[in-house]
Design a protein around this motif. Structure first.
Motif, short mmCIF file in Angstrom:
data_model
loop_
_atom_site.label_atom_id
_atom_site.label_comp_id
_atom_site.label_asym_id
_atom_site.label_seq_id
_atom_site.Cartn_x
_atom_site.Cartn_y
_atom_site.Cartn_z
N UNK A 1 57.39 -18.03 46.60
CA UNK A 1 58.40 -17.00 46.36
C UNK A 1 59.41 -17.56 45.36
N UNK A 2 60.25 -16.69 44.84
CA UNK A 2 61.19 -17.12 43.81
C UNK A 2 62.36 -17.92 44.38
N UNK A 3 62.71 -17.73 45.65
CA UNK A 3 63.94 -18.26 46.23
C UNK A 3 63.92 -19.77 46.45
N UNK A 4 65.10 -20.36 46.30
CA UNK A 4 65.32 -21.70 46.85
C UNK A 4 65.31 -21.59 48.37
N UNK A 5 64.96 -22.67 49.04
CA UNK A 5 64.87 -22.66 50.50
C UNK A 5 66.11 -23.30 51.12
N UNK A 6 66.59 -22.66 52.18
CA UNK A 6 67.63 -23.24 53.03
C UNK A 6 67.35 -22.77 54.44
N UNK A 7 67.23 -23.70 55.38
CA UNK A 7 66.82 -23.35 56.75
C UNK A 7 67.84 -22.46 57.45
N UNK A 8 69.09 -22.48 57.01
CA UNK A 8 70.13 -21.68 57.65
C UNK A 8 70.55 -20.47 56.81
N UNK A 9 69.76 -20.14 55.81
CA UNK A 9 70.14 -19.07 54.88
C UNK A 9 70.32 -17.73 55.58
N UNK A 10 69.54 -17.46 56.62
CA UNK A 10 69.62 -16.17 57.29
C UNK A 10 70.99 -15.91 57.93
N UNK A 11 71.75 -16.94 58.15
CA UNK A 11 73.08 -16.77 58.75
C UNK A 11 74.09 -16.21 57.76
N UNK A 12 73.80 -16.32 56.47
CA UNK A 12 74.74 -15.86 55.46
C UNK A 12 74.10 -14.98 54.39
N UNK A 13 72.87 -14.57 54.62
CA UNK A 13 72.13 -13.79 53.62
C UNK A 13 72.82 -12.46 53.35
N UNK A 14 72.92 -12.06 52.08
CA UNK A 14 73.44 -10.71 51.76
C UNK A 14 72.55 -9.64 52.37
N UNK A 15 73.12 -8.47 52.61
CA UNK A 15 72.38 -7.39 53.23
C UNK A 15 71.55 -6.59 52.24
N UNK A 16 71.91 -6.67 50.96
CA UNK A 16 71.22 -5.88 49.93
C UNK A 16 70.60 -6.81 48.89
N UNK A 17 69.30 -6.72 48.72
CA UNK A 17 68.57 -7.49 47.72
C UNK A 17 68.93 -8.98 47.69
N UNK A 18 68.78 -9.68 48.81
CA UNK A 18 69.06 -11.12 48.81
C UNK A 18 68.07 -11.86 47.91
N UNK A 19 68.55 -12.85 47.21
CA UNK A 19 67.70 -13.62 46.29
C UNK A 19 67.67 -15.10 46.64
N UNK A 20 68.19 -15.47 47.80
CA UNK A 20 68.14 -16.86 48.23
C UNK A 20 69.36 -17.64 47.79
N UNK A 21 69.45 -18.88 48.23
CA UNK A 21 70.57 -19.75 47.85
C UNK A 21 70.64 -19.94 46.33
#
Length: 358
Positions: A293-313
């Motif tokens: 996938x295009x996104x950078x990985x962060x194991x805790x990203x879901x805690x702060x992910x935007x609600x609209x069209x998230x693109x990762x850290x």
């Protein structure tokens, strides 16, 4: 009757608005059927009735997403009406003309309705041919879903799949299959794959960086803007988009129906689309190969992910991979499972799938 009521309602507000500005109301004939404005309004409200019965959504990565909710749908038409009826309100300045004429008026309403009605529905196929090789993309209408370890995923999940959270993604196109060795060879001139008994097997042994090089050449050849899917787009498509039946794997609760994995693969990849598709007609989103996938990985990203069209850290050291592969254990080809690796490394378990914005 509904169309007549809506026209009466707008006519009333239109007259009040004109009266407040000192316009001679005797010269206004909103219900004169020979009046082009009235005809446009009648066409407009007929479309409103149609749109209220069927949910149409399409790409929101442009000025057409008037209300900035991530989707282009009936809500945006309503927002334009509000702006036209209340030009002094703050909302009037939330958007400019969307039809390119630099004037915010009823033609923007008509333009947006035509745009929504012409948008492809989920599952629509678009074909491309590069150097004699044809590949297909599947339309995924935008929508809202719960991302992460939802109940059907079971009790054994990684902490990185939590918390579950609501995400809205705009419409996009995604590869009907993983990129095949046939397509890779046609564009790149060589085959990096370890398993190569058929050129319809998915290409593997490609790093994230290799995928970017391929996509750059593909865009030059087609004039399009292909890319890797975001992690949110990938999961939405794997779950079946707006047609989702809530399966654990992509298209079924029985992984043998839809996936090549450690118990049935024979220790190798298989030609794409040789298992059943998911609800959108997309193949192999569970098993066969992990997909970049295009996104950078962060194991805790879901805690702060935007609600609209998230693109990762914004940054990281590893890129996201999804879907499981031919050697995956039972839990790794669930639609919510997350994995990652360094973008400059490759493996015979890793491939990719194309994405294209509306």
């Amino acid at each position: 009757n509904l169309v007549s009521y809506l026209m009466y309602f707008v006519n009333l507000h239109y007259r009040l608005w004109l009266n407040a500005r000192g316009v001679n109301l005797n010269s206004i004939h909103c219900f004169n059927l020979s009046n082009p404005i009235t005809l446009s309004m009648k066409k407009f409200f007929s479309f409103i009735v149609l749109l209220s019965m069927v949910a149409f959504t399409t790409s929101a990565q442009n000025s057409k997403d008037v209300n900035a909710d991530g989707l282009v749908d009936i809500g945006d038409v309503t927002s334009i009406i509000d702006c036209l009826l209340n030009p002094s309100s703050a909302d009037s300045y939330r958007f400019i003309s969307i039809n390119g004429d630099s004037i915010m008026d009823v033609t923007d309403v008509s333009f947006l309705i035509d745009f929504i009605l012409s948008a492809p529905t989920s599952g629509t196929i678009q074909s491309f041919t590069v150097n004699g090789v044809t590949f297909e993309m599947v339309a995924v209408e935008g929508g809202t879903f719960t991302m992460g370890a939802t109940p059907e995923q079971g009790t054994y999940y990684n902490n990185s799949e939590r918390p579950t959270h609501q995400v809205t993604v705009s419409s996009f196109w995604i590869g009907k299959t993983e990129v095949t060795q046939q397509l890779w060879i046609a564009l790149m001139g060589s085959n990096p794959s370890y398993f190569h008994s058929s050129n319809l097997q998915p290409v593997e042994h490609v790093s994230w960086n290799d995928c970017q090089e391929f996509i750059t050449k593909l865009n030059e050849a087609t004039g399009k803007t292909f890319r890797l899917p975001t992690e949110a787009e990938w999961e939405f498509a794997a779950r079946g988009g707006n047609k989702s039946q809530g399966y654990k794997f992509s298209g079924s609760n029985n992984d043998d129906d839809v996936a090549w994995y450690d118990s049935n693969s024979g220790g190798k990849t298989h030609p794409v689309a040789s298992k059943a598709p998911n609800e959108l007609g997309i193949y192999d989103m569970s098993g066969n190969l992990f997909e970049w996938c295009n996104d950078w990985y962060n194991s805790s990203y879901y805690s702060s992910s935007p609600k609209v069209n998230p693109t990762g850290p914004e940054s990281g050291t590893m890129r996201v991979m999804r879907g499981g592969d031919w050697s995956s254990a039972y839990l790794q080809h669930r639609v919510a499972f997350r994995d990652r690796w360094f973008p400059d490394e490759s493996n015979f378990k890793w491939g990719f799938r194309l994405c294209l914005s509306e």
